[in-house]
Design an enzyme around this catalytic site. Structure first.
Site, mmCIF file in Angstrom:
data_model
loop_
_atom_site.group_PDB
_atom_site.id
_atom_site.type_symbol
_atom_site.label_atom_id
_atom_site.label_comp_id
_atom_site.label_asym_id
_atom_site.label_seq_id
_atom_site.Cartn_x
_atom_site.Cartn_y
_atom_site.Cartn_z
ATOM 1 N N GLU A 155 56.382 56.410 5.371
ATOM 2 C CA GLU A 155 56.770 56.102 6.756
ATOM 3 C C GLU A 155 57.505 54.779 6.848
ATOM 4 O O GLU A 155 58.499 54.655 7.565
ATOM 5 C CB GLU A 155 55.525 55.975 7.637
ATOM 6 C CG GLU A 155 54.781 57.241 7.901
ATOM 7 C CD GLU A 155 53.460 56.966 8.631
ATOM 8 O OE1 GLU A 155 52.880 57.921 9.143
ATOM 9 O OE2 GLU A 155 53.014 55.799 8.696
ATOM 10 N N ASP A 167 46.105 59.468 7.462
ATOM 11 C CA ASP A 167 46.197 58.043 7.116
ATOM 12 C C ASP A 167 45.057 57.223 7.723
ATOM 13 O O ASP A 167 44.409 56.436 7.036
ATOM 14 C CB ASP A 167 47.546 57.466 7.565
ATOM 15 C CG ASP A 167 48.718 58.164 6.901
ATOM 16 O OD1 ASP A 167 48.641 58.411 5.688
ATOM 17 O OD2 ASP A 167 49.699 58.476 7.600
#
Lengths: 270, 282
Positions: A138, A37
């Site tokens: 997430e 990420d």
């Protein structure tokens, strides 16, 4: 769920560039972990702001994540962005020498908040806006530390599932060794998200996509061939982490209340 | 007749729990020999539903909670609020009047507040009309919360011959009132007093209590007689349960001296309304 890499890149770089300029920032700063990420965020920021205006803070705990530190440095060099390595162990250890614990999750959350605290300090020193690196998976699962890694000023990846971030990474040319890395929240060494969640990201994302994007019911998702326990687990993760996706609730007393009917845009007067 | 006002706090998104809460209060009301019990707006579901709307929606023609409430309504009339899925995927903020084992009437909220803190227009379809209906006691009309703040809605019920106006509400308090209450409560009481007085009807206002997402529902439910006299008043902010005797003959008595109903001219009002609407186009 398929994405068009070039389209996403165009939209997100435009967003990063315009949002920073509205708030009079030239530079962006974020935590660079050597994982997927933050590497994708680094790429997008470098394209949007020019590499010299991008700062990746590498914040390991002692030498627990040394491979990741090397990967982060190597990739940052390739992109031409600035980096700085800050070991968070002195600060975290100082705290735990007074309040010892063996709970890994407590320590992991503390580390995430220590990193946030350093990021915001450097954000002010460097006049750089804090870019978030949390993805949609997430955020929906609540798989992040509130006021820790979830904290940011703008969060470019917040509407891309983990597997979509992986696709974007291929398009952006993120090195294979970073893309193929087992995802980890970095709460402790050897931790992997998928092991902890007990479901693969491919499965999680497909279930989330059906539940959230396609607004399917629990029953519909299960009937389309997913494991009942997995679906129920994911739904309970989503529900139990709603607080992480909202500002603290304020009880309405007056005629005009923050969060209720004081509703100016984020880009107010920018 | 005896009227019960159940000023409850519903659990957000929990039909089962709220249904059981209804049963408790209905039982209590029956024990008190009550003819009618009134619950607040969206009493079966909670108010701040947002995306939960579809999860708690009910089609009343085929739902076991409604069926059970219908059975109970053989002994006591029941007014409550719920999310109605009238057509597939179309949701209304509705109020039902159950009596003698049947649904006497369903009112679908017409005025959906969508401003400031309110988002109902995002999640609900708009009801299309206000209508009076017969009950075992009197001709009644219902409104839901913001409906009541449009006095045209009350007029329609008045013109339709209402003798009993029932308003169910989930009104969050707002504004620090100088008298130690939310300033917004006066708005409801003012309307309640005026509408009961000028419609010469009994007026029941049942608001909820409890908190949801920072909204503090103000309670303060009330009952006015047909000349704007306050007969009963529930606590502010806290759960309360009122049982009040009313004498429907008060309507006759008061209408002898105040002839608003006898002298009403709905056809003139309608004609004038049509002209007013037409003039929008000029």
């Amino acid at each position: 769920m398929k994405i068009n890499g070039l389209f996403i890149e165009t939209a997100l770089t435009k967003f990063i560039k315009e949002e920073l300029s509205k708030f009079n920032f030239k530079k962006g700063i974020f935590g660079l972990s050597g994982g997927l990420d933050s590497s994708v965020c680094a790429c997008l920021a470098a394209k949007a702001l020019m590499p010299k205006n991008v700062i990746g803070l590498i914040m390991p705990y002692g030498n627990l994540f040394s491979v990741d530190v090397e990967d982060a440095q190597e990739f940052a060099k390739e992109l031409g962005i600035q980096t700085r390595i800050i070991d968070i162990s002195p600060m975290v250890d100082a705290f735990y020498s007074r309040f010892p614990t063996e709970e890994k999750l407590l320590k992991g959350n503390k580390m995430a908040r220590e990193r946030m605290s350093i990021l915001y300090d450097f954000s002010a020193r460097e006049k750089a806006l804090v870019l978030g690196t949390s993805n949609k998976t997430e955020l929906l699962l609540g798989y992040g530390t509130i006021h820790g890694d979830i904290a940011s000023a703008i969060n470019p990846l917040g509407d891309l599932y983990k597997t979509q971030v992986r696709e974007l990474a291929i398009h952006l040319g993120v090195p294979e060794k970073i893309r193929k890395k087992k995802a980890s929240a970095g709460l402790w060494p050897g931790q992997t998200d998928e092991e902890e969640l007990g479901i693969s990201y491919e499965t999680i994302d497909q279930i989330l996509f059906k539940l959230i994007d396609e607004r399917q019911s629990k029953e519909e998702v299960i009937n389309s061939g997913f494991n009942k326990d997995d679906v129920e687990k994911i739904i309970s993760y989503i529900k139990n982490s709603q607080f992480k996706r909202r500002l603290p609730v304020i009880p309405k007393l007056s005629e005009r209340t923050i969060g209720h009917d004081f509703l100016y845009p984020y880009d107010w007067d920018r | 007749m005896k009227i019960a006002i159940a000023q409850i706090s519903s659990v957000l998104g929990d039909l089962k729990n709220n249904f059981e809460l209804h049963l408790e209060y209905i039982k209590q009301a029956k024990k008190g020999g009550t003819d009618l019990i009134v619950f607040p707006e969206l009493s079966l579901t909670g108010y701040t539903l947002k995306d939960l709307v579809e999860n708690v929606a009910i089609n009343p023609s085929n739902n076991h909670y409604i069926n059970e409430l219908k059975l109970l309504s053989r002994d006591i009339s029941i007014v409550f609020g719920f999310v109605e899925e009238k057509e597939r995927g179309i949701f209304y903020n509705s109020a039902a009047f159950l009596s003698k084992g049947e649904i006497s009437h369903i009112h679908r909220k017409v005025f959906l507040p969508t401003y400031g803190m309110f988002e109902e227009g995002k999640f609900f379809a708009q009801g299309k009309y206000f209508k009076t209906f017969p009950t075992p006691f009197a001709k009644a009309g219902m409104m839901i919360c913001y409906d009541f703040l449009n006095y045209g809605a009350s007029y329609v019920l008045f013109a339709g011959g209402a003798e009993l106006i029932i308003v169910i509400s989930a009104a969050p308090g707002r504004g620090n009132g100088k008298d130690g209450r939310f300033a917004s409560q006066r708005m409801w009481e003012l309307m309640g007093e005026a509408i009961s007085y000028f419609s010469t009807t009994f007026l029941i206002y049942c608001n909820r209590v409890g908190t949801e997402d920072g909204k503090i529902f103000a309670g303060g439910s009330f009952l006015f007689n047909p000349e704007g006299k306050l007969l009963a008043k529930a606590k502010d902010i806290h759960t309360d349960f009122l049982i009040q005797d009313i004498d429907l003959h008060d309507i006759n008595r008061i209408r002898k001296k105040r002839c608003y109903k006898r002298d009403d001219k709905p056809e003139i009002i309608l004609h004038a309304l049509n002209r007013a609407i037409k003039s929008y186009e000029d």
